[in-house]
Design a protein around this motif. Structure first.
Motif, PDB file in Angstrom:
ATOM      1  N   SER A   1      -0.686   1.454   7.578  1.00 56.36           N
ATOM      2  CA  SER A   1       0.768   0.983   7.459  1.00 56.36           C
ATOM      3  C   SER A   1       1.194   1.090   6.060  1.00 56.36           C
ATOM      4  CB  SER A   1       0.742  -0.619   7.861  1.00 56.36           C
ATOM      5  OG  SER A   1       0.185  -0.478   9.256  1.00 56.36           O
ATOM      6  N   PRO A   2       1.305   2.179   5.381  1.00 56.60           N
ATOM      7  CA  PRO A   2       1.839   2.110   4.023  1.00 56.60           C
ATOM      8  C   PRO A   2       3.345   1.658   4.089  1.00 56.60           C
ATOM      9  CG  PRO A   2       1.667   4.462   4.980  1.00 56.60           C
ATOM     10  CD  PRO A   2       0.988   3.455   5.920  1.00 56.60           C
ATOM     11  N   GLU A   3       3.633   1.049   3.008  1.00 56.03           N
ATOM     12  CA  GLU A   3       5.154   0.529   2.897  1.00 56.03           C
ATOM     13  C   GLU A   3       6.052   1.671   2.478  1.00 56.03           C
ATOM     14  OE1 GLU A   3       6.053  -1.688  -1.036  1.00 56.03           O
ATOM     15  OE2 GLU A   3       3.879  -2.311  -0.448  1.00 56.03           O
ATOM     16  N   ALA A   4       5.432   2.885   1.788  1.00 55.29           N
ATOM     17  CA  ALA A   4       6.000   3.937   1.537  1.00 55.29           C
ATOM     18  C   ALA A   4       5.159   5.177   1.116  1.00 55.29           C
ATOM     19  CB  ALA A   4       7.086   3.633   0.258  1.00 55.29           C
ATOM     20  N   PHE A   5       5.734   6.344   0.864  1.00 52.43           N
ATOM     21  CA  PHE A   5       4.701   7.360   0.573  1.00 52.43           C
ATOM     22  C   PHE A   5       5.647   8.550  -0.222  1.00 52.43           C
ATOM     23  CE2 PHE A   5       6.331   8.235   4.919  1.00 52.43           C
ATOM     24  CZ  PHE A   5       6.565   9.810   4.846  1.00 52.43           C
ATOM     25  N   PHE A   6       5.078   9.158  -1.252  1.00 54.84           N
ATOM     26  CA  PHE A   6       5.749  10.278  -1.938  1.00 54.84           C
ATOM     27  C   PHE A   6       5.373  11.398  -1.250  1.00 54.84           C
ATOM     28  CE2 PHE A   6       4.957   6.705  -5.158  1.00 54.84           C
ATOM     29  CZ  PHE A   6       6.076   6.948  -5.754  1.00 54.84           C
ATOM     30  N   VAL A   7       6.235  12.397  -1.386  1.00 54.61           N
ATOM     31  CA  VAL A   7       6.205  13.729  -0.854  1.00 54.61           C
ATOM     32  C   VAL A   7       6.388  14.642  -2.092  1.00 54.61           C
ATOM     33  CG1 VAL A   7       6.661  15.634   0.602  1.00 54.61           C
ATOM     34  CG2 VAL A   7       6.420  13.470   1.481  1.00 54.61           C
ATOM     35  N   LEU A   8       5.512  15.540  -2.455  1.00 50.35           N
ATOM     36  CA  LEU A   8       5.371  16.402  -3.557  1.00 50.35           C
ATOM     37  C   LEU A   8       5.310  17.852  -3.278  1.00 50.35           C
ATOM     38  CD1 LEU A   8       3.656  13.778  -4.604  1.00 50.35           C
ATOM     39  CD2 LEU A   8       4.000  14.587  -6.817  1.00 50.35           C
ATOM     40  N   ASN A   9       6.049  18.840  -3.602  1.00 53.69           N
ATOM     41  CA  ASN A   9       5.753  20.162  -3.346  1.00 53.69           C
ATOM     42  C   ASN A   9       4.916  20.484  -4.578  1.00 53.69           C
ATOM     43  OD1 ASN A   9       7.550  21.593  -1.337  1.00 53.69           O
ATOM     44  ND2 ASN A   9       8.850  19.910  -2.383  1.00 53.69           N
ATOM     45  N   ALA A  10       3.781  21.321  -4.331  1.00 50.15           N
ATOM     46  CA  ALA A  10       2.778  21.953  -5.102  1.00 50.15           C
ATOM     47  C   ALA A  10       3.324  22.571  -6.288  1.00 50.15           C
ATOM     48  CB  ALA A  10       1.607  22.396  -4.439  1.00 50.15           C
ATOM     49  N   ASP A  11       4.489  23.485  -5.852  1.00 47.58           N
ATOM     50  CA  ASP A  11       4.878  24.435  -7.030  1.00 47.58           C
ATOM     51  C   ASP A  11       5.861  24.032  -7.984  1.00 47.58           C
ATOM     52  OD1 ASP A  11       6.527  24.524  -5.175  1.00 47.58           O
ATOM     53  OD2 ASP A  11       6.963  26.577  -4.495  1.00 47.58           O
ATOM     54  N   VAL A  12       5.709  22.911  -8.235  1.00 47.43           N
ATOM     55  CA  VAL A  12       6.564  22.138  -9.277  1.00 47.43           C
ATOM     56  C   VAL A  12       5.776  21.870 -10.518  1.00 47.43           C
ATOM     57  CG1 VAL A  12       8.566  21.648  -7.924  1.00 47.43           C
ATOM     58  CG2 VAL A  12       6.961  19.798  -8.249  1.00 47.43           C
TER      59      VAL A  12
ATOM     60  N   MET B   1       0.943  -1.201   0.064  1.00 47.84           N
ATOM     61  CA  MET B   1      -0.088   0.160   0.021  1.00 47.84           C
ATOM     62  C   MET B   1       0.876   1.363   0.040  1.00 47.84           C
ATOM     63  SD  MET B   1      -2.680   1.194   2.972  1.00 47.84           S
ATOM     64  CE  MET B   1      -2.804   2.942   3.389  1.00 47.84           C
ATOM     65  N   LEU B   2       0.446   2.232  -0.799  1.00 44.26           N
ATOM     66  CA  LEU B   2       1.184   3.420  -1.006  1.00 44.26           C
ATOM     67  C   LEU B   2       0.353   4.633  -0.625  1.00 44.26           C
ATOM     68  CD1 LEU B   2       2.922   2.685  -4.266  1.00 44.26           C
ATOM     69  CD2 LEU B   2       4.032   2.581  -2.136  1.00 44.26           C
ATOM     70  N   LYS B   3       1.007   5.891  -0.058  1.00 41.44           N
ATOM     71  CA  LYS B   3       0.235   6.903  -0.111  1.00 41.44           C
ATOM     72  C   LYS B   3       1.157   8.319  -0.611  1.00 41.44           C
ATOM     73  CE  LYS B   3      -2.344   6.146   4.169  1.00 41.44           C
ATOM     74  NZ  LYS B   3      -2.781   6.786   5.436  1.00 41.44           N
ATOM     75  N   ALA B   4       0.372   9.159  -0.983  1.00 38.32           N
ATOM     76  CA  ALA B   4       1.032  10.328  -1.404  1.00 38.32           C
ATOM     77  C   ALA B   4       0.699  11.552  -0.532  1.00 38.32           C
ATOM     78  CB  ALA B   4       0.807  10.752  -2.900  1.00 38.32           C
ATOM     79  N   VAL B   5       1.736  12.387  -0.370  1.00 36.33           N
ATOM     80  CA  VAL B   5       1.511  13.899   0.430  1.00 36.33           C
ATOM     81  C   VAL B   5       1.866  15.089  -0.661  1.00 36.33           C
ATOM     82  CG1 VAL B   5       2.201  15.306   2.313  1.00 36.33           C
ATOM     83  CG2 VAL B   5       1.908  12.718   2.631  1.00 36.33           C
ATOM     84  N   ILE B   6       1.094  15.835  -0.600  1.00 36.20           N
ATOM     85  CA  ILE B   6       1.273  17.110  -1.507  1.00 36.20           C
ATOM     86  C   ILE B   6       1.437  18.393  -0.682  1.00 36.20           C
ATOM     87  CG2 ILE B   6       0.649  18.622  -3.467  1.00 36.20           C
ATOM     88  CD1 ILE B   6      -0.738  16.103  -4.658  1.00 36.20           C
ATOM     89  N   LEU B   7       2.626  18.935  -0.577  1.00 36.41           N
ATOM     90  CA  LEU B   7       2.586  20.245   0.352  1.00 36.41           C
ATOM     91  C   LEU B   7       2.219  21.536  -0.535  1.00 36.41           C
ATOM     92  CD1 LEU B   7       6.170  19.227   1.573  1.00 36.41           C
ATOM     93  CD2 LEU B   7       3.903  18.565   2.631  1.00 36.41           C
ATOM     94  N   ILE B   8       1.083  22.122  -0.050  1.00 33.80           N
ATOM     95  CA  ILE B   8       0.303  23.279  -0.760  1.00 33.80           C
ATOM     96  C   ILE B   8       0.964  24.418  -0.181  1.00 33.80           C
ATOM     97  CG2 ILE B   8      -1.386  21.399  -1.578  1.00 33.80           C
ATOM     98  CD1 ILE B   8      -3.294  23.120   0.144  1.00 33.80           C
ATOM     99  N   GLY B   9       1.697  24.619   0.973  1.00 33.44           N
ATOM    100  CA  GLY B   9       1.819  25.875   1.478  1.00 33.44           C
ATOM    101  C   GLY B   9       0.441  26.633   1.985  1.00 33.44           C
ATOM    102  N   GLY B  10       0.829  27.887   1.909  1.00 36.14           N
ATOM    103  CA  GLY B  10      -0.281  28.542   2.394  1.00 36.14           C
ATOM    104  C   GLY B  10      -0.291  30.204   1.769  1.00 36.14           C
ATOM    105  N   PRO B  11      -1.113  31.136   2.039  1.00 40.50           N
ATOM    106  CA  PRO B  11      -1.327  32.362   1.242  1.00 40.50           C
ATOM    107  C   PRO B  11      -0.071  33.375   1.480  1.00 40.50           C
ATOM    108  CG  PRO B  11      -3.062  32.068   2.954  1.00 40.50           C
ATOM    109  CD  PRO B  11      -1.941  30.983   3.102  1.00 40.50           C
ATOM    110  N   GLN B  12       0.918  33.027   2.556  1.00 39.99           N
ATOM    111  CA  GLN B  12       1.687  33.956   2.926  1.00 39.99           C
ATOM    112  C   GLN B  12       3.120  33.480   1.914  1.00 39.99           C
ATOM    113  OE1 GLN B  12       2.485  33.022   6.886  1.00 39.99           O
ATOM    114  NE2 GLN B  12       4.661  32.574   6.513  1.00 39.99           N
ATOM    115  N   LYS B  13       2.864  32.063   1.203  1.00 40.37           N
ATOM    116  CA  LYS B  13       4.020  31.537   0.633  1.00 40.37           C
ATOM    117  C   LYS B  13       3.827  31.905  -0.903  1.00 40.37           C
ATOM    118  CE  LYS B  13       6.807  29.174   1.695  1.00 40.37           C
ATOM    119  NZ  LYS B  13       8.103  29.353   2.176  1.00 40.37           N
ATOM    120  N   GLY B  14       2.563  32.622  -1.261  1.00 41.62           N
ATOM    121  CA  GLY B  14       2.478  32.901  -2.705  1.00 41.62           C
ATOM    122  C   GLY B  14       2.401  34.439  -3.309  1.00 41.62           C
TER     123      GLY B  14
END
Length: 436
Positions: free
Chosen positions: A106-117, A1-14
């Protein structure tokens, strides 16, 4: 099982995305016809055994974000949830704060992606690479090659060329370190939280010794790049997978047009149905163009290359649009011309008017060149860039508008001086000088 996390930041980052981020959260800004985040979610949903996608950020939940999440869940048939940080916790602090949610099931691994790419997102290839290289509990960074000068604007990776292990990592070094740069896309397993936890405990100890003076002194404010990767390099746990596919940051509004070009080109293989074609009774299409089905376009208009037309857009006879994004409800009247620009929501360009910007593309003669991060001033002069119309802006007929940076914020009275020259416009305490 896999998961993914997308980091979207916030208003002060844009802030570099203004004025467009005044109207819509930056991760939901349309690039190549769909919200920026949708490209990430599409890529994650295609990975076999992907069970859940988590968005982490500090935007306040709002109707637009909730509607996007609901529509995305229905379209991709996968659980998508938004987890709101109580403050800006950094790229490592956010995932550590919500570690229980990430490891649930219990995911075996997960991705982390920055939203601004912007990327082809070779996630399946990263999984295969992780199984073929390194230890079972190793971590993978997606890397690409930049030219020598621009590499210093990114996280730089020194690798073992035989094993692809990361031997040394430096975030935005002051001198040249390596031409392999961090793409902001990672493959982790739950062991990463042990390393982040060690930094968290150290931060707590440091806080006992001195009074915090800013947000980065919070114990949970942790940066993957500076705090984790630098320490893991050379320990046999961190590896780099180098991609030859396209990649770019989306830090400013100007970079959104370049990202749109990359995604539109990718549509030939991933979503050919999204690309407009030449047919009788339709506008002339040159190159890659996305047109929303609700747009009303005169058949004498000429669109492309690299054009994205949003919902409810009206385009009159003889209009020419090239290298531009036209947002929801905009009205381009007969024989106007739009080049290298973003036309904001419900804006109007009058007949025979011309709105033109300066491309901010990477050097086409350098295969490793990346798009430069734009600054408002360079050597005391306004930096040439694309022209941006905010929301509800009207450009009168027969006016030539060529802005050096940002053009017009919504519903602000124009102040004209001399011959077709707009001097200033103001919104929310910000003053922009517009040069024609």
């Amino acid at each position: 099982m896999l998961k993914a996390v997308i980091l979207i930041g916030g208003p002060q980052k844009g802030t570099r995305f203004r004025p467009l981020s005044f109207e819509v959260p930056k991760p939901l800004f349309p690039v190549a016809g769909v919200p920026m985040l949708q490209h990430h979610i599409e890529a994650c949903a295609k990975v076999p055994n992907m069970k859940e996608i988590l968005l982490i950020g500090f935007y306040q939940p709002n109707e637009e974000l909730n509607r996007f999440l609901l529509n995305a869940q229905q379209e991709f048939k996968i659980s998508i949830r938004y987890l709101q940080e109580y403050a800006a916790l950094g790229t490592g602090g956010g995932i550590y704060h919500f570690r229980d949610q990430i490891v649930s099931g219990s995911p075996e691994a997960f991705f982390v992606l920055n939203a601004d790419v912007c990327s082809a997102f070779p996630l399946t290839e990263m999984l295969r690479f992780q199984k073929e290289h390194g230890e079972p509990n190793s971590f993978v960074i997606l890397g690409t090659t930049a030219n020598r000068k621009q590499s210093m604007n990114y996280g730089c990776i020194v690798e073992n060329e035989e094993t692809n292990e990361v031997l040394h990592y430096v975030e935005k070094p002051s001198t040249f370190v390596s031409d392999i740069i961090n793409c902001g896309i990672y493959l982790f397993n739950p062991d990463i939280f042990q390393h982040i936890g060690a930094v968290f405990q150290k931060n707590q100890q440091d806080m006992l010794l001195e009074e915090p003076t800013n947000g980065w002194h919070r114990a949970e404010a942790i940066r993957l790049e500076q705090d984790i990767f630098t320490a893991l390099a050379g320990q046999g746990k961190l590896y780099v997978y180098k991609t030859l596919s396209f990649w770019s940051q989306i830090k400013s509004a100007g970079s959104a047009i370049y990202a749109s070009r990359l995604y539109l080109n990718q549509y030939h293989t991933t979503h050919p149905e999204r690309l407009a074609t030449n047919k009788e009774g339709s506008p002339k299409i040159t190159g890659n163009v996305y047109i929303h089905p609700t747009a009303n376009i005169d058949p004498t208009a000429v669109l492309g290359p690299n054009v994205s037309i949003g919902t409810g857009v009206t385009i009159g006879a003889g209009v020419r649009v090239r290298e531009s994004i036209i947002l929801h409800g905009a009205n381009l009247q007969d024989h106007c011309c739009v080049l290298n620009s973003i036309v904001g929501w419900d804006s109007t360009i009058g007949k025979w008017a011309r709105v033109e910007g300066t491309p901010s593309d990477p050097n086409p003669n350098d295969p490793y060149a990346k798009i430069d991060s734009e600054t408002l001033f360079r050597e005391g002069k306004l930096t040439p860039s694309i022209t941006i119309l905010g929301c509800n802006v009207t450009i009168p007929s027969e006016v030539y508008a060529s802005a050096s940076w940002m053009l017009l914020l919504d519903s602000t009275p124009f102040q004209w001086s001399g011959r077709n020259k707009l001097k200033h416009t103001k919104r929310k305490g910000l003053l922009f000088k517009i040069v024609f």
